[in-house]
Design a protein around this motif. Structure first.
Motif, short mmCIF file in Angstrom:
data_model
loop_
_atom_site.label_atom_id
_atom_site.label_comp_id
_atom_site.label_asym_id
_atom_site.label_seq_id
_atom_site.Cartn_x
_atom_site.Cartn_y
_atom_site.Cartn_z
N LYS A 36 0.82 -1.21 0.00
CA LYS A 36 0.00 0.00 0.00
C LYS A 36 0.86 1.27 0.00
O LYS A 36 0.35 2.36 -0.25
CB LYS A 36 -0.93 0.00 1.21
N ASP B 256 -3.45 0.44 -12.12
CA ASP B 256 -3.89 1.84 -12.14
C ASP B 256 -3.12 2.67 -11.11
O ASP B 256 -2.74 3.82 -11.38
CB ASP B 256 -5.39 1.93 -11.86
N ASN B 257 -2.88 2.07 -9.95
CA ASN B 257 -2.13 2.76 -8.90
C ASN B 257 -0.68 2.98 -9.34
O ASN B 257 -0.10 4.05 -9.12
CB ASN B 257 -2.16 1.93 -7.61
N SER C 141 -0.34 5.79 -11.79
CA SER C 141 -0.38 7.11 -11.15
C SER C 141 0.99 7.50 -10.60
O SER C 141 1.29 8.68 -10.43
CB SER C 141 -1.42 7.13 -10.03
#
Length: 354
Positions: free
Chosen positions: A191, A232-233, A236
């Motif tokens: 994370k 997708d993360n 970014s």
């Protein structure tokens, strides 16, 4: 950063020609060398755990000198990667190894956890290396312990990395320095990928690399939705890239490890004829770092010279009989194999008209 570019083989036309005509070459372009099986960290997801567990073997410096000389003089090897096995900078004669390789005009790459860099002569070592990659896999002490073990000291490694970058700058060295993060070692740490990238950029490394753990038996990423969320993360994270810092992510690797496109489109490991050879701290030689098993064993440098092993019947026979579909879907040679298979399997008409 273009080190993921499989077209680098075209910069070695003699190897390409030999491979195209015979399927073999006079010697590998690059070789991986494990100096020691001793490691000061205990990473839960260590890909070399089966190799180094209960094994404190090291290669003696005299044998390393002999092996590097044979690699360069007899096989024409152009580069070596000092990696693990264990932590390469824990080797007591690390500076001597670098000096031997440099004197042989071998280019050198180093993969290290970075925690012991303060114990080696960086002023001597840094200019001799083409690149250094720090396996950081974290962004603070808590995440470092999750991925490198309870004894790992994040502040020590970060200080070492700062000193490494400072010394590179003072020497006006062109050594490429990067940090890597393997996802799948710990869900909680994953994370913080953006924190890892932000930290890497703030430190001043050339790049931050994020890649999947191909040995993770179970992962939420096998769920297509979870995989797409991660991708997708990661996309970014590319906002951090600029002309001095690159975020390096191979999305195809994620799709191959966790997605539907997980099968090789080739039946032969062409890569074995060009590179991949791994020499372990026990002296055992394997076809590649992903095949440090009886199936991949081709000899031992304590019993045979490395050129005898390369040109021997055992290596060539195992290369021919290797079932690539049993190899990890993210093997080190996959990208090159795909490119070479496309060439080998095609018979274009009017090939002399380009």
């Amino acid at each position: 950063m273009d080190f993921l570019n499989s077209t680098k083989l075209l910069h070695h036309p003699e190897h390409y020609k030999e491979w195209f005509e015979t399927g073999q070459t006079h010697g590998p372009i690059s070789v991986k060398l494990d100096l020691t099986n001793i490691c000061n960290h205990s990473c839960p997801g260590c890909s070399d755990q089966s190799v180094i567990e209960n094994n404190n073997e090291i290669l003696n410096i005299e044998l390393i000198d002999e092996v590097l000389t044979d690699l360069r003089i007899k096989l024409g090897v152009k580069s070596i990667q000092l990696t693990g096995g264990g932590e390469p900078t824990s080797y007591s004669d690390f500076e001597k190894v670098v000096k031997i390789a440099k004197n042989l005009d071998l280019q050198i790459g180093l993969i290290t956890n970075g925690s012991l860099l303060h114990k080696i002569n960086l002023e001597e070592v840094v200019p001799a290396l083409q690149w250094i990659r720090i396996s950081l896999d974290s962004y603070d002490q808590a995440s470092y312990e999750r991925t490198h073990g309870k004894q790992a000291q994040f502040s020590r490694t970060i200080q070492n990395l700062k000193d490494l970058l400072r010394i590179r700058s003072s020497l006006t060295s062109k050594t490429i320095i990067g940090a890597s993060f393997i996802t799948g070692l710990n869900p909680l740490s994953d994370k913080g990928i953006l924190e890892f990238i932000a930290l890497s950029k703030s430190l001043g490394v050339n790049y931050a690399q994020v890649k999947p753990n191909m040995f993770a038996p179970k992962s939420d990423l096998h769920n297509p939705l979870m995989l797409q969320l991660l991708i997708d993360n990661l996309k970014s994270a590319e906002q951090f890239s600029n002309e001095n810092f690159k975020v390096v992510i191979d999305y195809d690797k994620y799709r191959k490890v966790f997605g539907e496109a997980s099968h090789q489109n080739y039946n032969t490991c062409h890569f074995q004829a060009i590179s991949g050879l791994t020499i372990g701290a026990t002296g055992d030689v394997h076809m590649c770092c992903n095949l440090q098993t009886p199936e991949g064993f081709v000899g031992n440098v304590k019993k045979s010279s490395v050129d005898e092993i390369w040109h021997g019947k055992i290596r060539k026979s195992k290369q021919r009989s290797l079932c690539v579909h049993k190899c990890p879907s993210l093997c080190v040679g996959d990208r090159v194999n795909e490119s070479l298979e496309a060439i080998k399997s095609s018979t274009p008409s009017c090939s002399n008209f380009i």
